[in-house]
Motif scaffolding. Sequence first.
Motif, mmCIF file in Angstrom:
data_model
loop_
_atom_site.group_PDB
_atom_site.id
_atom_site.type_symbol
_atom_site.label_atom_id
_atom_site.label_comp_id
_atom_site.label_asym_id
_atom_site.label_seq_id
_atom_site.Cartn_x
_atom_site.Cartn_y
_atom_site.Cartn_z
ATOM 1 N N GLU A 1 0.852 -1.173 0.067
ATOM 2 C CA GLU A 1 0.142 -0.012 0.145
ATOM 3 C C GLU A 1 0.985 1.366 0.120
ATOM 4 O O GLU A 1 0.611 2.213 0.763
ATOM 5 N N ILE A 2 1.847 1.216 -0.819
ATOM 6 C CA ILE A 2 2.781 2.384 -0.956
ATOM 7 C C ILE A 2 2.387 3.629 -1.780
ATOM 8 O O ILE A 2 1.752 3.354 -2.891
ATOM 9 N N ARG A 3 2.023 4.686 -1.078
ATOM 10 C CA ARG A 3 1.225 5.628 -1.892
ATOM 11 C C ARG A 3 2.356 7.130 -1.503
ATOM 12 O O ARG A 3 2.597 7.406 -0.359
ATOM 13 N N PHE A 4 2.183 7.993 -2.459
ATOM 14 C CA PHE A 4 3.036 9.334 -2.170
ATOM 15 C C PHE A 4 2.192 10.568 -2.276
ATOM 16 O O PHE A 4 0.913 10.414 -2.705
ATOM 17 N N HIS A 5 2.301 11.291 -1.412
ATOM 18 C CA HIS A 5 1.608 12.563 -1.098
ATOM 19 C C HIS A 5 2.091 13.456 -2.359
ATOM 20 O O HIS A 5 2.976 13.599 -2.909
ATOM 21 N N ASP A 6 0.938 14.504 -2.663
ATOM 22 C CA ASP A 6 1.609 15.490 -3.641
ATOM 23 C C ASP A 6 1.954 15.177 -4.997
ATOM 24 O O ASP A 6 2.663 15.695 -5.489
ATOM 25 N N GLY A 7 1.587 14.074 -5.400
ATOM 26 C CA GLY A 7 1.849 13.509 -6.694
ATOM 27 C C GLY A 7 3.392 13.122 -7.024
ATOM 28 O O GLY A 7 3.626 12.948 -8.056
ATOM 29 N N ASN A 8 4.200 12.907 -5.966
ATOM 30 C CA ASN A 8 5.325 12.631 -5.975
ATOM 31 C C ASN A 8 5.486 11.062 -6.209
ATOM 32 O O ASN A 8 4.511 10.517 -5.974
ATOM 33 N N GLY A 9 6.755 10.552 -6.265
ATOM 34 C CA GLY A 9 7.098 8.891 -6.305
ATOM 35 C C GLY A 9 6.893 8.572 -7.976
ATOM 36 O O GLY A 9 6.532 9.345 -8.708
ATOM 37 N N ARG B 1 6.841 12.852 0.669
ATOM 38 C CA ARG B 1 6.160 12.443 1.855
ATOM 39 C C ARG B 1 5.386 11.090 1.272
ATOM 40 O O ARG B 1 4.889 11.092 0.059
ATOM 41 N N PHE B 2 5.401 10.056 1.891
ATOM 42 C CA PHE B 2 4.676 8.764 1.447
ATOM 43 C C PHE B 2 4.235 8.115 2.389
ATOM 44 O O PHE B 2 4.432 8.468 3.791
ATOM 45 N N ARG B 3 3.427 6.839 2.227
ATOM 46 C CA ARG B 3 2.865 5.941 3.278
ATOM 47 C C ARG B 3 2.729 4.818 2.715
ATOM 48 O O ARG B 3 2.960 4.258 1.556
ATOM 49 N N PHE B 4 2.932 3.784 3.780
ATOM 50 C CA PHE B 4 3.268 2.443 3.484
ATOM 51 C C PHE B 4 2.754 1.548 4.669
ATOM 52 O O PHE B 4 2.673 2.088 5.841
ATOM 53 N N PRO C 1 0.167 1.262 9.617
ATOM 54 C CA PRO C 1 0.331 2.187 8.371
ATOM 55 C C PRO C 1 1.029 3.342 8.710
ATOM 56 O O PRO C 1 0.897 4.315 9.634
ATOM 57 N N VAL C 2 2.146 3.386 7.980
ATOM 58 C CA VAL C 2 3.534 4.397 8.417
ATOM 59 C C VAL C 2 3.291 5.445 7.577
ATOM 60 O O VAL C 2 3.231 5.375 6.292
ATOM 61 N N GLU C 3 3.288 6.572 7.973
ATOM 62 C CA GLU C 3 3.590 7.945 7.377
ATOM 63 C C GLU C 3 4.914 8.358 7.097
ATOM 64 O O GLU C 3 5.554 8.065 8.410
ATOM 65 N N ALA C 4 5.595 8.646 6.058
ATOM 66 C CA ALA C 4 7.279 8.868 6.059
ATOM 67 C C ALA C 4 7.337 10.042 5.234
ATOM 68 O O ALA C 4 6.732 10.447 4.430
ATOM 69 N N GLU C 5 8.655 10.744 5.616
ATOM 70 C CA GLU C 5 9.339 11.749 4.907
ATOM 71 C C GLU C 5 10.699 11.372 4.835
ATOM 72 O O GLU C 5 11.253 11.185 5.725
ATOM 73 N N HIS D 1 12.021 9.610 7.971
ATOM 74 C CA HIS D 1 11.450 9.528 9.492
ATOM 75 C C HIS D 1 9.925 9.180 9.250
ATOM 76 O O HIS D 1 9.186 9.538 8.287
ATOM 77 N N GLY D 2 9.675 8.031 10.141
ATOM 78 C CA GLY D 2 8.337 7.435 9.829
ATOM 79 C C GLY D 2 7.477 7.531 11.191
ATOM 80 O O GLY D 2 8.126 7.560 12.192
ATOM 81 N N TRP D 3 6.348 7.546 10.927
ATOM 82 C CA TRP D 3 5.584 7.880 12.166
ATOM 83 C C TRP D 3 4.156 7.213 11.897
ATOM 84 O O TRP D 3 3.525 6.882 10.927
ATOM 85 N N VAL D 4 3.500 6.609 13.351
ATOM 86 C CA VAL D 4 2.345 5.983 13.265
ATOM 87 C C VAL D 4 1.487 6.670 14.052
ATOM 88 O O VAL D 4 2.085 7.013 15.364
ATOM 89 N N GLU D 5 0.444 7.617 13.888
ATOM 90 C CA GLU D 5 -0.277 8.557 14.544
ATOM 91 C C GLU D 5 -1.098 7.620 15.773
ATOM 92 O O GLU D 5 -1.163 6.402 15.836
#
Length: 176
Positions: free
Chosen positions: A52-60, A68-71, A77-81, A99-103
Amino acid sequence: MQSIHWPEGYVPGFSDNFASNEVIVAGLSVADVWPLLDDTTHWPTYYSNASEIRFHDGNGPRLVLDARFRFTTFGFPVEAEVTEHVPPAPGQAARVAWHGWVEGDAASRLDVHHAWLLEDLPGGRVRILTQETQNGAPAKQLASTRPNPMINGHQDWLDGMVAAARATRSSKGGVQ
C-alpha cells in the motif's frame, strides 16, 4: 566503512528499539541494488512486508529528499518523509533515510528513523546496511518480542533485495 547519520532523538542506545541488518555480497554493485530501493514500486515484488505504498502531492514512486509517502509494514500504516537521499556516485556511499510515524495516543504512537547505506567494496562486493531506531510504546513491545520481528523482517528485505538484484543482473546477461 561508512556509517548511518543519526538525527537527535534517534541515536541507537537512546531509543526504545534498534534493529541493524547488513549483508555483504560478491557479484553485485550499488548500481545493481540502488534501483530496487529507490523505486518503491519494486519493494512489494521482493519484500512481502511492504504494501500500500502511496506518495503525497503527486510525488513518487522514486524516493527524493523531502518526499512524503505512506506504506504498510509490520501491520502499521506508516507515514514517512525522506530526510536523506544521496544517489550512488563514484567514491561515496549511497544513502536513503526517512522519518516514519504512526499516529496515535501515548499507547499507540510510534516514531522511527529508518536508514540505508549502500557501498561498493573492493573485490566486486556490495555492502547493504539498514538500521532503524524507534520510539514509543509499540517500539518497547517490539524490542522485547522474541524472535525479534524487526531483525527478521529487515533481513527478509535485504535477502529479497539481493535475490532481486541477482535475478535482474542475470536476465541482463551479467556475471553471477
